[in-house]
Design an enzyme around this catalytic site. Structure first.
Site, PDB file in Angstrom:
ATOM      1  CB  ALA A  69      27.133  14.816  28.562  1.00 44.35           C
ATOM      2  N   GLY A 112      24.253  14.191  24.142  1.00 42.97           N
ATOM      3  CA  GLY A 112      23.474  15.286  24.708  1.00 42.97           C
ATOM      4  C   GLY A 112      23.224  16.420  23.718  1.00 42.97           C
ATOM      5  CD  GLU A 115      20.234  12.559  25.145  1.00 40.71           C
ATOM      6  OE1 GLU A 115      21.331  12.950  25.605  1.00 40.71           O
ATOM      7  OE2 GLU A 115      19.570  11.652  25.659  1.00 40.71           O
ATOM      8  CD  GLU A 135      24.270   9.323  24.431  1.00 36.33           C
ATOM      9  OE1 GLU A 135      24.135   8.756  23.323  1.00 36.33           O
ATOM     10  OE2 GLU A 135      23.754  10.418  24.704  1.00 36.33           O
TER      11      GLU A 135
HETATM   12  N1  CO8 Z   1      33.217  15.834  26.160  1.00 37.03           N
HETATM   13  C1  CO8 Z   1      34.368  16.436  26.467  1.00 37.03           C
HETATM   14  N2  CO8 Z   1      35.255  16.839  25.549  1.00 37.03           N
HETATM   15  C2  CO8 Z   1      34.934  16.646  24.256  1.00 37.03           C
HETATM   16  C3  CO8 Z   1      33.743  16.023  23.856  1.00 37.03           C
HETATM   17  C4  CO8 Z   1      32.853  15.615  24.882  1.00 37.03           C
HETATM   18  N3  CO8 Z   1      31.658  15.052  24.617  1.00 37.03           N
HETATM   19  N4  CO8 Z   1      33.716  15.948  22.514  1.00 37.03           N
HETATM   20  C5  CO8 Z   1      34.851  16.512  22.069  1.00 37.03           C
HETATM   21  N5  CO8 Z   1      35.606  16.921  23.115  1.00 37.03           N
HETATM   22  C6  CO8 Z   1      36.918  17.566  23.068  1.00 37.03           C
HETATM   23  C7  CO8 Z   1      38.009  16.566  22.770  1.00 37.03           C
HETATM   24  O1  CO8 Z   1      38.393  15.912  23.950  1.00 37.03           O
HETATM   25  C8  CO8 Z   1      39.086  17.451  22.188  1.00 37.03           C
HETATM   26  O2  CO8 Z   1      39.723  18.114  23.258  1.00 37.03           O
HETATM   27  P1  CO8 Z   1      41.357  18.098  23.327  1.00 37.03           P
HETATM   28  O3  CO8 Z   1      41.767  18.888  22.119  1.00 37.03           O
HETATM   29  O4  CO8 Z   1      41.633  18.787  24.621  1.00 37.03           O
HETATM   30  O5  CO8 Z   1      41.771  16.678  23.260  1.00 37.03           O
HETATM   31  C9  CO8 Z   1      38.283  18.521  21.441  1.00 37.03           C
HETATM   32  O6  CO8 Z   1      36.967  18.480  21.986  1.00 37.03           O
HETATM   33  C10 CO8 Z   1      38.187  18.250  19.955  1.00 37.03           C
HETATM   34  O7  CO8 Z   1      37.689  16.939  19.756  1.00 37.03           O
HETATM   35  P2  CO8 Z   1      38.369  15.858  18.791  1.00 37.03           P
HETATM   36  O8  CO8 Z   1      39.817  16.076  18.742  1.00 37.03           O
HETATM   37  O9  CO8 Z   1      37.865  14.521  19.200  1.00 37.03           O
HETATM   38  O10 CO8 Z   1      37.725  16.327  17.408  1.00 37.03           O
HETATM   39  P3  CO8 Z   1      37.474  15.417  16.107  1.00 37.03           P
HETATM   40  O11 CO8 Z   1      37.084  16.368  15.035  1.00 37.03           O
HETATM   41  O12 CO8 Z   1      38.597  14.482  15.889  1.00 37.03           O
HETATM   42  O13 CO8 Z   1      36.189  14.499  16.486  1.00 37.03           O
HETATM   43  C11 CO8 Z   1      33.980  14.066  17.388  1.00 37.03           C
HETATM   44  C12 CO8 Z   1      34.918  15.078  16.680  1.00 37.03           C
HETATM   45  C13 CO8 Z   1      33.660  12.901  16.470  1.00 37.03           C
HETATM   46  C14 CO8 Z   1      32.699  14.821  17.719  1.00 37.03           C
HETATM   47  C15 CO8 Z   1      34.674  13.546  18.665  1.00 37.03           C
HETATM   48  O14 CO8 Z   1      35.129  14.663  19.424  1.00 37.03           O
HETATM   49  C16 CO8 Z   1      33.773  12.736  19.567  1.00 37.03           C
HETATM   50  O15 CO8 Z   1      33.517  11.580  19.285  1.00 37.03           O
HETATM   51  N6  CO8 Z   1      33.320  13.330  20.694  1.00 37.03           N
HETATM   52  C17 CO8 Z   1      32.543  12.629  21.702  1.00 37.03           C
HETATM   53  C18 CO8 Z   1      31.137  12.387  21.233  1.00 37.03           C
HETATM   54  C19 CO8 Z   1      30.383  11.611  22.270  1.00 37.03           C
HETATM   55  O16 CO8 Z   1      30.647  10.459  22.562  1.00 37.03           O
HETATM   56  N7  CO8 Z   1      29.342  12.259  22.839  1.00 37.03           N
HETATM   57  C20 CO8 Z   1      28.454  11.625  23.769  1.00 37.03           C
HETATM   58  C21 CO8 Z   1      28.828  11.990  25.145  1.00 37.03           C
HETATM   59  S1  CO8 Z   1      27.844  11.110  26.318  1.00 37.03           S
HETATM   60  C22 CO8 Z   1      26.446  12.030  26.440  1.00 37.03           C
HETATM   61  O17 CO8 Z   1      26.229  12.973  25.739  1.00 37.03           O
HETATM   62  C23 CO8 Z   1      25.482  11.604  27.520  1.00 37.03           C
HETATM   63  C24 CO8 Z   1      24.128  12.251  27.310  1.00 37.03           C
HETATM   64  C25 CO8 Z   1      23.493  12.593  28.615  1.00 37.03           C
HETATM   65  C26 CO8 Z   1      22.770  13.917  28.500  1.00 37.03           C
HETATM   66  C27 CO8 Z   1      23.691  15.090  28.397  1.00 37.03           C
HETATM   67  C28 CO8 Z   1      23.030  16.401  28.595  1.00 37.03           C
HETATM   68  C29 CO8 Z   1      23.972  17.482  29.061  1.00 37.03           C
END
Ligand code: CO8
Length: 261
Positions: A69, A112, A115, A135
């Site tokens: 998400a 997400g 999921e 999460e």
């Molecule tokens: N939300 C918003 N922005 C994101 C997300 C995210 N989930 N993931 C990555 N981005 C953005 C980063 O902020 C970054 O943007 P910017 O360049 O503007 O800073 C860009 O994408 C690239 O990301 P990274 O620089 O972090 O890239 P890396 O290669 O270093 O890392 C990862 C990749 C490991 C995937 C890392 O981006 C990460 O950990 N992302 C978050 C993963 C996460 O925690 N996901 C769970 C979110 S909570 C959730 O999903 C709740 C579920 C509820 C259901 C949802 C249904 C819609």
């Protein structure tokens, strides 16, 4: 097909009978912002109602299927705003699609994203795919089926470990757990997923829909009820022309010509 902001949609396969949806928000690793989810559910609904389409493939990029998400959109949510917006209910519309949906997962399928893949009917994973429910590491829990679908397909211990640690797991581990049905070299993943879609699209659409509904019933009911449901659906196939055509073609040693009747 309409132009979408955060996805690309097209008809693919030799007979253009597979609906392809590519999540396309590269700057955020396909994070599932509200607008992307709307695009996705609209595209799936369009393919579901398109009689030329027999199966749907959802994929992302080589780097990310979807990184979850959109955390920036979620941060300031409140309990009451989740209730009033019916948060995540729209994404769930995918599960009412009659046609089989294949998730072709390369790169990250986190939160997400994982999921979303599990809402699909079949998951093919690229050999470098990474799954996870992170999460818990950002102070929340899976909200689009993660705790339930992992528990059902992989058992309690795996579900607890994955959801309570947020640790990522590989495509190879996901296959061993039964979460994904096949691992494919990353650069061939989409082509193989389309082939799978074409194979399904070569069957009778009405029979495919009954079959999908029957398998899904296994996750919703007791064995006795599920077996009864399956039997009724099986009986129901004999009310279709496609059953007569399928069996006649077998007996006449030719390929069937299904009509969706
Ligand atoms: N939300 C918003 N922005 C994101 C997300 C995210 N989930 N993931 C990555 N981005 C953005 C980063 O902020 C970054 O943007 P910017 O360049 O503007 O800073 C860009 O994408 C690239 O990301 P990274 O620089 O972090 O890239 P890396 O290669 O270093 O890392 C990862 C990749 C490991 C995937 C890392 O981006 C990460 O950990 N992302 C978050 C993963 C996460 O925690 N996901 C769970 C979110 S909570 C959730 O999903 C709740 C579920 C509820 C259901 C949802 C249904 C819609």
């Amino acid at each position: 097909l309409p132009k979408y902001e955060f996805i690309l949609a097209s008809r693919v396969g030799e007979k253009s009978n597979v609906g392809m949806i590519q999540l396309n928000r590269p700057k955020a690793l396909n994070a599932l912002c509200n607008a992307l989810v709307s695009d996705l559910t609209n595209a799936v609904a369009l393919f579901d109602n398109d009689s030329s389409i027999g199966a749907i493939v959802i994929t992302g990029s080589e780097k990310a299927f979807a990184a979850g998400a959109d955390i920036k959109e979620m941060r300031d949510l409140t309990f009451s705003s989740c209730i009033s917006k019916r948060l995540l209910e729209e994404l769930n519309l995918l599960t009412s699609c009659k046609k089989p949906i294949i998730a072709a997962v390369n790169g990250y399928a986190l939160g997400g994203g994982c999921e979303l893949a599990m809402m699909c009917d079949i998951i093919y994973a690229g050999d470098k795919a990474k799954f996870g429910q992170p999460e818990i590491t950002i102070g929340t829990i899976p909200g689009a089926g993660g705790t339930q679908r992992i528990a059902r397909s992989c058992g309690k211990s795996k579900a607890m470990e994955i959801c309570l640690t947020g640790n990522q797991f590989t495509a190879q581990e996901a296959e061993k757990m039964g979460l994904v049905s096949k691992i494919i070299p990353a650069d061939q993943l989409v082509a193989e997923s389309i082939k799978l879609g074409e194979r399904i699209a070569s069957m009778s659409p009405v029979i495919v829909a009954l079959c999908k509904e029957s398998v899904n019933r296994a996750f919703e009911t007791s064995l006795a009820e599920g077996l009864n449901f399956e039997k009724r659906m099986f009986y129901g196939t004999f009310a279709t022309k496609d059953q007569k055509e399928g069996m006649t073609a077998f007996i006449e040693k030719r390929s069937p010509n299904f009509s969706n009747n």
